[in-house]
Design an enzyme around this catalytic site. Structure first.
Site, PDB file in Angstrom:
ATOM      1  N   HIS A 316       0.829  -1.208   0.000  1.00 39.25           N
ATOM      2  CA  HIS A 316       0.000   0.000   0.000  1.00 39.25           C
ATOM      3  C   HIS A 316       0.862   1.257   0.000  1.00 39.25           C
ATOM      4  O   HIS A 316       0.593   2.205  -0.764  1.00 39.25           O
ATOM      5  CB  HIS A 316      -0.917  -0.024   1.235  1.00 39.25           C
ATOM      6  CG  HIS A 316      -1.585   1.290   1.499  1.00 39.25           C
ATOM      7  ND1 HIS A 316      -2.771   1.665   0.903  1.00 39.25           N
ATOM      8  CD2 HIS A 316      -1.228   2.338   2.313  1.00 39.25           C
ATOM      9  CE1 HIS A 316      -3.114   2.866   1.334  1.00 39.25           C
ATOM     10  NE2 HIS A 316      -2.208   3.296   2.186  1.00 39.25           N
ATOM     11  N   GLU A 317       1.901   1.283   0.837  1.00 41.93           N
ATOM     12  CA  GLU A 317       2.759   2.469   0.912  1.00 41.93           C
ATOM     13  C   GLU A 317       3.547   2.671  -0.374  1.00 41.93           C
ATOM     14  O   GLU A 317       3.726   3.811  -0.833  1.00 41.93           O
ATOM     15  CB  GLU A 317       3.700   2.357   2.108  1.00 41.93           C
ATOM     16  CG  GLU A 317       3.003   2.234   3.455  1.00 41.93           C
ATOM     17  CD  GLU A 317       2.060   3.391   3.751  1.00 41.93           C
ATOM     18  OE1 GLU A 317       2.300   4.503   3.212  1.00 41.93           O
ATOM     19  OE2 GLU A 317       1.086   3.192   4.491  1.00 41.93           O
ATOM     20  N   HIS A 320       1.504   4.449  -3.011  1.00 46.12           N
ATOM     21  CA  HIS A 320       1.498   5.920  -2.967  1.00 46.12           C
ATOM     22  C   HIS A 320       2.640   6.492  -3.802  1.00 46.12           C
ATOM     23  O   HIS A 320       2.465   7.489  -4.515  1.00 46.12           O
ATOM     24  CB  HIS A 320       1.634   6.405  -1.525  1.00 46.12           C
ATOM     25  CG  HIS A 320       0.374   6.309  -0.731  1.00 46.12           C
ATOM     26  ND1 HIS A 320      -0.794   6.938  -1.112  1.00 46.12           N
ATOM     27  CD2 HIS A 320       0.083   5.665   0.431  1.00 46.12           C
ATOM     28  CE1 HIS A 320      -1.738   6.690  -0.219  1.00 46.12           C
ATOM     29  NE2 HIS A 320      -1.234   5.912   0.730  1.00 46.12           N
ATOM     30  N   GLU A 369      -6.071   7.076  -0.892  1.00 49.05           N
ATOM     31  CA  GLU A 369      -5.852   5.888  -0.078  1.00 49.05           C
ATOM     32  C   GLU A 369      -6.458   4.655  -0.741  1.00 49.05           C
ATOM     33  O   GLU A 369      -5.850   3.575  -0.751  1.00 49.05           O
ATOM     34  CB  GLU A 369      -6.456   6.094   1.314  1.00 49.05           C
ATOM     35  CG  GLU A 369      -5.766   7.154   2.157  1.00 49.05           C
ATOM     36  CD  GLU A 369      -4.318   6.814   2.453  1.00 49.05           C
ATOM     37  OE1 GLU A 369      -3.996   5.606   2.582  1.00 49.05           O
ATOM     38  OE2 GLU A 369      -3.505   7.744   2.547  1.00 49.05           O
TER      39      GLU A 369
END
Length: 450
Positions: A316-317, A320, A369
């Site tokens: 997920h990070e 970004h 997100e």
């Protein structure tokens, strides 16, 4: 004697005759209103008297008549174009009334040609800047406008990373610590999956562990950094239930269909030096800075112990960074600030700030997100981790950070329940499971981001 008298009479007669001839006014003087020596302004219907420009006033007697100490006399009228004095900023209408022309930028925009030139040049510059900075996000194919250059974004990430290392100096786990080795291996799997998804050649170095040494001298910011990253923790072990309301992801699918065929922009990932460090702090958080700098806190490892759970969060990070959310956020904040300045002219600043946060900043943050969740789901699947773990990870993370009924509207992150629901939908999960099965079977599974 008789000849002299005859000549004098002839000269007197000629002088008397020429004095009776009335000289016609010049073209230049007739173009303006007639100003007499007594100060009156001629008009066909209503003669107006004024004395400000009379030649008989003391000012003009001193300026335009008489000579002192050998200076020649100069008769000067500011309304006559005699080439002496300042440029005239007035015109005469059909009624012979003088009007002063406006000065400054206002008079420029009264000219239609000037307005047309300004509009054309401004529109051309805006279109060039806008379309020159449009990029396509991998997988979702969403087109976003980013003003911040890739080089500047990378430098900002590296600077922040150095500040983090200085802030947590003495709390960074050694490179040979078991948790450090474990995090580095999981992160390397995610980076390899990203390389396969973009069909890139080897353009990155192997995942490295950041050194504990730092050139930064300030360590006082550690407490402030922890305060910003810390969130309320509750040791709640929760299960994922699928009975909650189904939330759609139509915007993702619409972007993918609408922009089908567009090549994803990933040039900002070229030549990155990926690094990771583990900080010994009880903070349930992890993040990836622009430039490939990943930070994981040991507080996160206390609640998420399996490799698949950690891969979900790191994926997920990294998502970004892949989507350039940091640079896009800076651009969005610039537009929001301009809009706030406009709103300040009509409503109270406090109301304008609240409206911009509630209706612009927070919805945009939540959408980023969700987009990172999608990208991270595909990354962990391509890395060989079961993507069906991801929904329960976000459900559990929401309980740890304190989910509430209003979080979907008043927070920068969606609620854990909503994120779990979106990832559990068949259309998204099916793609991740297909990539996961191909990876387990040893098949290629490349180019899923393109």
């Amino acid at each position: 004697m008789g000849c002299y008298r005859k000549a004098k009479l002839a000269l007197d007669a000629l002088t008397s005759y020429t004095s009776k001839i009335v000289t016609r006014p010049s073209v230049e003087e007739s173009a303006f209103s007639r100003i007499y020596q007594d100060g009156s302004l001629s008009s066909a219907s209503n003669p107006v008297k004024f004395s400000g420009f009379s030649k008989s006033c003391n000012f003009y007697q001193r300026l335009g008549s008489g000579s002192q100490m050998g200076v020649n006399k100069i008769n000067y009228n500011p309304f006559l174009g005699n080439g002496i004095g300042a440029k005239r900023f007035y015109y005469v209408d059909r009624y012979r009334v003088q009007h002063f022309k406006p000065r400054g930028p206002k008079r420029w925009f009264r000219n239609p040609r000037t307005v047309l030139i300004v509009v054309l040049v401004g529109s051309g510059a805006f279109i060039t800047v806008y379309y020159g900075n449009l990029e396509t996000v991998p997988y979702t194919k969403r087109r976003h406008f980013v003003l911040l250059s890739k080089t500047m974004e990378r430098k900002m990430g590296e600077t922040q990373f150095e500040q983090m290392k200085a802030a947590f100096k003495g709390k960074i786990l050694p490179a040979l610590h078991p948790e450090s080795v474990r995090m580095r291996l999981i992160a390397q799997d995610i980076i390899d999956a990203l390389q396969r998804g973009l069909k890139r050649e080897q353009v990155w170095s192997d995942m490295g562990y950041a050194s504990q040494e730092s050139d930064m001298a300030h360590e006082a910011s550690a407490h402030e950094t922890l305060k910003a990253l810390s969130e309320r923790e509750e040791k709640i072990e929760g299960k994922w239930y699928k009975e909650d309301e189904i939330l759609d992801d139509n915007w993702v699918q619409q972007c993918r269909k609408k922009e089908k065929g567009l090549k994803a922009d990933a040039s900002h990932l070229d030549g990155l030096n990926w690094e990771i460090l583990v900080v010994n702090e009880p903070v349930v958080n992890a993040f990836c800075l622009p430039g490939g700098k990943i930070v994981v806190f040991t507080g996160l490892l206390e609640h998420f112990r399996t490799d698949a759970e950690i891969a979900t969060i790191i994926g997920h990070e990294v998502g970004h960074a892949v989507a350039r959310h940091a640079a896009e956020g800076i651009t969005k904040n610039l537009w929001v600030a301009i809009l706030q300045l406009i709103l300040y002219q009509f409503i109270m600043p406090d109301i304008a700030n609240a409206m911009s946060v509630l209706f612009l900043r927070l919805p945009f943050s939540r959408r980023m997100e969700i987009e990172a969740d999608y990208v991270g789901l595909l990354l962990m699947a391509s890395a060989g981790y079961d993507p069906r773990i991801a929904p329960r990870v976000y459900e559990k993370l929401g309980k740890l950070t304190g989910d509430s009924a209003l979080r979907d509207y008043l927070s920068t992150h969606p609620s854990g329940k909503r994120r779990a629901q979106l990832l559990a939908q068949a259309q998204v999960m099916e793609e991740a499971l297909h990539i996961y099965r191909d990876r387990i079977a040893g098949r290629g599974g490349e180019g899923f981001f393109l």
